[in-house]
Design a protein around this motif. Structure first.
Motif, PDB file in Angstrom:
ATOM      1  N   ILE A  71       0.833  -1.195   0.000  1.00 21.88           N
ATOM      2  CA  ILE A  71       0.000   0.000   0.000  1.00 21.88           C
ATOM      3  C   ILE A  71       0.871   1.250   0.000  1.00 21.88           C
ATOM      4  CG2 ILE A  71      -0.221  -0.025   2.519  1.00 21.88           C
ATOM      5  CD1 ILE A  71      -3.150   1.008   2.092  1.00 21.88           C
ATOM      6  N   CYS A  72       0.490   2.206  -0.818  1.00 26.68           N
ATOM      7  CA  CYS A  72       1.174   3.502  -0.824  1.00 26.68           C
ATOM      8  C   CYS A  72       0.547   4.374   0.254  1.00 26.68           C
ATOM      9  CB  CYS A  72       1.034   4.190  -2.185  1.00 26.68           C
ATOM     10  SG  CYS A  72       2.085   3.476  -3.460  1.00 26.68           S
ATOM     11  N   LEU A  88      10.096   5.791   6.664  1.00 26.07           N
ATOM     12  CA  LEU A  88       9.659   5.369   5.336  1.00 26.07           C
ATOM     13  C   LEU A  88      10.831   5.449   4.371  1.00 26.07           C
ATOM     14  CD1 LEU A  88       6.287   7.363   5.198  1.00 26.07           C
ATOM     15  CD2 LEU A  88       6.644   5.002   5.956  1.00 26.07           C
ATOM     16  N   ARG A  89      10.978   4.438   3.560  1.00 20.53           N
ATOM     17  CA  ARG A  89      12.068   4.402   2.567  1.00 20.53           C
ATOM     18  C   ARG A  89      11.655   5.120   1.290  1.00 20.53           C
ATOM     19  NH1 ARG A  89      16.266   0.887   4.078  1.00 20.53           N
ATOM     20  NH2 ARG A  89      15.644  -0.429   5.813  1.00 20.53           N
ATOM     21  N   SER A  90      12.649   5.467   0.498  1.00 20.17           N
ATOM     22  CA  SER A  90      12.392   6.118  -0.793  1.00 20.17           C
ATOM     23  C   SER A  90      11.789   5.127  -1.771  1.00 20.17           C
ATOM     24  CB  SER A  90      13.694   6.659  -1.386  1.00 20.17           C
ATOM     25  OG  SER A  90      14.220   7.664  -0.558  1.00 20.17           O
ATOM     26  N   GLY A  91      10.890   5.632  -2.614  1.00 25.15           N
ATOM     27  CA  GLY A  91      10.255   4.771  -3.594  1.00 25.15           C
ATOM     28  C   GLY A  91       9.414   5.563  -4.560  1.00 25.15           C
ATOM     29  N   LEU A  92       8.563   4.869  -5.285  1.00 24.98           N
ATOM     30  CA  LEU A  92       7.813   5.477  -6.375  1.00 24.98           C
ATOM     31  C   LEU A  92       6.359   5.820  -6.039  1.00 24.98           C
ATOM     32  CD1 LEU A  92       9.266   3.347  -9.274  1.00 24.98           C
ATOM     33  CD2 LEU A  92       9.887   5.664  -8.600  1.00 24.98           C
ATOM     34  N   CYS A  93       5.956   5.720  -4.772  1.00 25.75           N
ATOM     35  CA  CYS A  93       4.618   6.178  -4.380  1.00 25.75           C
ATOM     36  C   CYS A  93       4.630   7.702  -4.311  1.00 25.75           C
ATOM     37  CB  CYS A  93       4.239   5.626  -3.004  1.00 25.75           C
ATOM     38  SG  CYS A  93       3.959   3.849  -2.943  1.00 25.75           S
ATOM     39  N   SER A  94       3.454   8.304  -4.261  1.00 24.22           N
ATOM     40  CA  SER A  94       3.359   9.757  -4.094  1.00 24.22           C
ATOM     41  C   SER A  94       4.169  10.168  -2.874  1.00 24.22           C
ATOM     42  CB  SER A  94       1.902  10.182  -3.896  1.00 24.22           C
ATOM     43  OG  SER A  94       1.157   9.880  -5.040  1.00 24.22           O
ATOM     44  N   GLY A  95       4.828  11.287  -2.989  1.00 26.80           N
ATOM     45  CA  GLY A  95       5.660  11.754  -1.887  1.00 26.80           C
ATOM     46  C   GLY A  95       7.045  11.136  -1.899  1.00 26.80           C
ATOM     47  N   GLY A  96       7.330  10.300  -2.909  1.00 21.44           N
ATOM     48  CA  GLY A  96       8.658   9.711  -3.041  1.00 21.44           C
ATOM     49  C   GLY A  96       8.962   8.611  -2.042  1.00 21.44           C
ATOM     50  N   VAL A  97       7.930   7.930  -1.529  1.00 21.99           N
ATOM     51  CA  VAL A  97       8.155   6.849  -0.574  1.00 21.99           C
ATOM     52  C   VAL A  97       7.850   5.496  -1.200  1.00 21.99           C
ATOM     53  CG1 VAL A  97       7.704   8.305   1.445  1.00 21.99           C
ATOM     54  CG2 VAL A  97       5.840   7.006   0.423  1.00 21.99           C
ATOM     55  N   ALA A  98       8.426   4.466  -0.606  1.00 18.88           N
ATOM     56  CA  ALA A  98       8.181   3.097  -1.070  1.00 18.88           C
ATOM     57  C   ALA A  98       6.866   2.588  -0.489  1.00 18.88           C
ATOM     58  CB  ALA A  98       9.322   2.197  -0.620  1.00 18.88           C
ATOM     59  N   VAL A 148     -12.911   2.618  12.181  1.00 13.82           N
ATOM     60  CA  VAL A 148     -12.216   2.782  10.900  1.00 13.82           C
ATOM     61  C   VAL A 148     -13.208   3.407   9.916  1.00 13.82           C
ATOM     62  CG1 VAL A 148     -11.021   1.612   9.012  1.00 13.82           C
ATOM     63  CG2 VAL A 148     -10.729   0.792  11.369  1.00 13.82           C
ATOM     64  N   PRO A 149     -12.852   4.576   9.335  1.00 23.02           N
ATOM     65  CA  PRO A 149     -13.781   5.249   8.423  1.00 23.02           C
ATOM     66  C   PRO A 149     -14.005   4.480   7.116  1.00 23.02           C
ATOM     67  CG  PRO A 149     -11.900   6.671   8.963  1.00 23.02           C
ATOM     68  CD  PRO A 149     -11.625   5.322   9.539  1.00 23.02           C
ATOM     69  N   ALA A 150     -15.098   4.817   6.447  1.00 23.29           N
ATOM     70  CA  ALA A 150     -15.404   4.211   5.140  1.00 23.29           C
ATOM     71  C   ALA A 150     -14.235   4.435   4.192  1.00 23.29           C
ATOM     72  CB  ALA A 150     -16.667   4.838   4.564  1.00 23.29           C
ATOM     73  N   GLY A 151     -13.911   3.401   3.423  1.00 24.18           N
ATOM     74  CA  GLY A 151     -12.844   3.508   2.438  1.00 24.18           C
ATOM     75  C   GLY A 151     -11.445   3.459   3.023  1.00 24.18           C
ATOM     76  N   SER A 152     -11.316   3.039   4.287  1.00 20.85           N
ATOM     77  CA  SER A 152     -10.005   2.994   4.949  1.00 20.85           C
ATOM     78  C   SER A 152      -9.724   1.612   5.509  1.00 20.85           C
ATOM     79  CB  SER A 152      -9.956   4.021   6.088  1.00 20.85           C
ATOM     80  OG  SER A 152     -10.090   5.327   5.595  1.00 20.85           O
ATOM     81  N   VAL A 153      -8.459   1.375   5.820  1.00 21.08           N
ATOM     82  CA  VAL A 153      -8.017   0.126   6.451  1.00 21.08           C
ATOM     83  C   VAL A 153      -7.080   0.461   7.603  1.00 21.08           C
ATOM     84  CG1 VAL A 153      -8.269  -1.354   4.417  1.00 21.08           C
ATOM     85  CG2 VAL A 153      -6.132  -0.128   4.767  1.00 21.08           C
ATOM     86  N   PHE A 154      -6.997  -0.444   8.565  1.00 18.54           N
ATOM     87  CA  PHE A 154      -6.089  -0.307   9.696  1.00 18.54           C
ATOM     88  C   PHE A 154      -5.047  -1.389   9.523  1.00 18.54           C
ATOM     89  CE2 PHE A 154      -4.621  -0.204  14.063  1.00 18.54           C
ATOM     90  CZ  PHE A 154      -4.812   1.132  14.434  1.00 18.54           C
ATOM     91  N   LEU A 155      -3.772  -1.009   9.509  1.00 19.39           N
ATOM     92  CA  LEU A 155      -2.679  -1.908   9.143  1.00 19.39           C
ATOM     93  C   LEU A 155      -1.782  -2.254  10.325  1.00 19.39           C
ATOM     94  CD1 LEU A 155      -1.679   0.020   5.908  1.00 19.39           C
ATOM     95  CD2 LEU A 155      -3.134  -2.012   6.063  1.00 19.39           C
ATOM     96  N   HIS A 156      -1.153  -3.416  10.226  1.00 17.45           N
ATOM     97  CA  HIS A 156      -0.276  -3.881  11.314  1.00 17.45           C
ATOM     98  C   HIS A 156       0.836  -4.759  10.757  1.00 17.45           C
ATOM     99  CE1 HIS A 156       0.958  -5.409  15.199  1.00 17.45           C
ATOM    100  NE2 HIS A 156       0.760  -6.643  14.785  1.00 17.45           N
ATOM    101  N   SER A 157       1.949  -4.725  11.466  1.00 23.01           N
ATOM    102  CA  SER A 157       3.045  -5.658  11.223  1.00 23.01           C
ATOM    103  C   SER A 157       3.466  -6.213  12.575  1.00 23.01           C
ATOM    104  CB  SER A 157       4.227  -4.943  10.572  1.00 23.01           C
ATOM    105  OG  SER A 157       5.364  -5.797  10.564  1.00 23.01           O
ATOM    106  N   GLY A 175      -5.019   3.372  -1.723  1.00 18.86           N
ATOM    107  CA  GLY A 175      -3.571   3.256  -1.911  1.00 18.86           C
ATOM    108  C   GLY A 175      -3.081   1.829  -2.063  1.00 18.86           C
ATOM    109  N   ILE A 176      -3.974   0.845  -1.904  1.00 18.35           N
ATOM    110  CA  ILE A 176      -3.564  -0.560  -2.007  1.00 18.35           C
ATOM    111  C   ILE A 176      -3.173  -0.877  -3.449  1.00 18.35           C
ATOM    112  CG2 ILE A 176      -4.324  -2.968  -1.850  1.00 18.35           C
ATOM    113  CD1 ILE A 176      -6.048  -2.139   0.534  1.00 18.35           C
ATOM    114  N   LEU A 177      -1.954  -1.375  -3.606  1.00 16.52           N
ATOM    115  CA  LEU A 177      -1.456  -1.776  -4.927  1.00 16.52           C
ATOM    116  C   LEU A 177      -1.852  -3.210  -5.254  1.00 16.52           C
ATOM    117  CD1 LEU A 177       2.131  -0.266  -4.611  1.00 16.52           C
ATOM    118  CD2 LEU A 177       0.142   0.747  -5.742  1.00 16.52           C
ATOM    119  N   GLY A 178      -2.004  -4.028  -4.222  1.00 16.38           N
ATOM    120  CA  GLY A 178      -2.377  -5.422  -4.411  1.00 16.38           C
ATOM    121  C   GLY A 178      -1.931  -6.255  -3.224  1.00 16.38           C
TER     122      GLY A 178
END
Length: 188
Positions: A71-72, A88-98, A148-157, A175-178
């Protein structure tokens, strides 16, 4: 007189294959990167999930609790601060993050409590304790919890030092890529 000069020039080219070798390695390297990018492969270098090669698989259904996703993150003040702190690491999502690799632990409408540990709809999430300070001794501000609002997800690691929704809250599922699928990984 010109024949020996031509022969000498050919010999010099044969003796110094470095430029040709570098050019070939560059072409192979760029080809591998292009194949990986367009084939939806990514390399994870963070300890939030196993290190190594991952693949983004198209999500052709609604996101569900338990899904491991790429997810971006959105461009919010919280994410800009996280980027400045080095979370956050550098990458190709908006804001230049991975993109992040995280598990979905709650979807729209579910109630999340963030205290000493995280729970979703009263279910304690394993490995969800919070830290007060980051690795540099800076204060970590937890998300206060809520629905959790509509259209949102709560994430964990499950990684103790992970920067996830415990701290930044729910984020847009747009923002979910897959789905994240391991290809060749190593869990240290």
């Amino acid at each position: 007189m010109t024949a020996p000069l031509v022969t000498t020039a050919r010999m010099k080219r044969r003796k110094n294959p470095v430029p040709l070798g570098l050019a070939m390695m560059t072409i192979v390297f760029l080809g591998a990167i292009s194949t990986a990018w367009f084939g939806h492969y990514r390399i994870n270098l963070t300890p939030s999930e196993p290190l190594g090669l991952w693949r983004i698989v198209k999500l052709d259904r609604p996101v569900a609790v338990g899904d491991l996703v790429f997810i971006c993150p959105p461009q919010t003040t919280t994410m800009h601060e996280a980027r400045a702190r080095g979370y956050l690491r550098s990458g190709l999502c908006s804001g230049g993050v991975a993109p992040l690799i995280k598990s979905v632990i709650a979807v729209a409408g579910q109630h999340v409590e963030v205290e000493a540990h995280v729970s979703a709809d009263g279910r304690l999430i394993p490995s969800s304790s919070l830290v007060q300070l980051d690795g540099q001794g800076r204060k970590m501000t937890p998300f206060p919890g809520g629905i959790v609002p509509a259209g949102s997800v709560f994430l964990h690691s499950p990684f103790a030092g992970s920067y996830d929704s415990r701290y930044f809250g729910p984020i847009p599922e747009a923002g979910i890529l897959g789905l994240a699928r391991e290809v060749l990984t190593y869990a240290p």
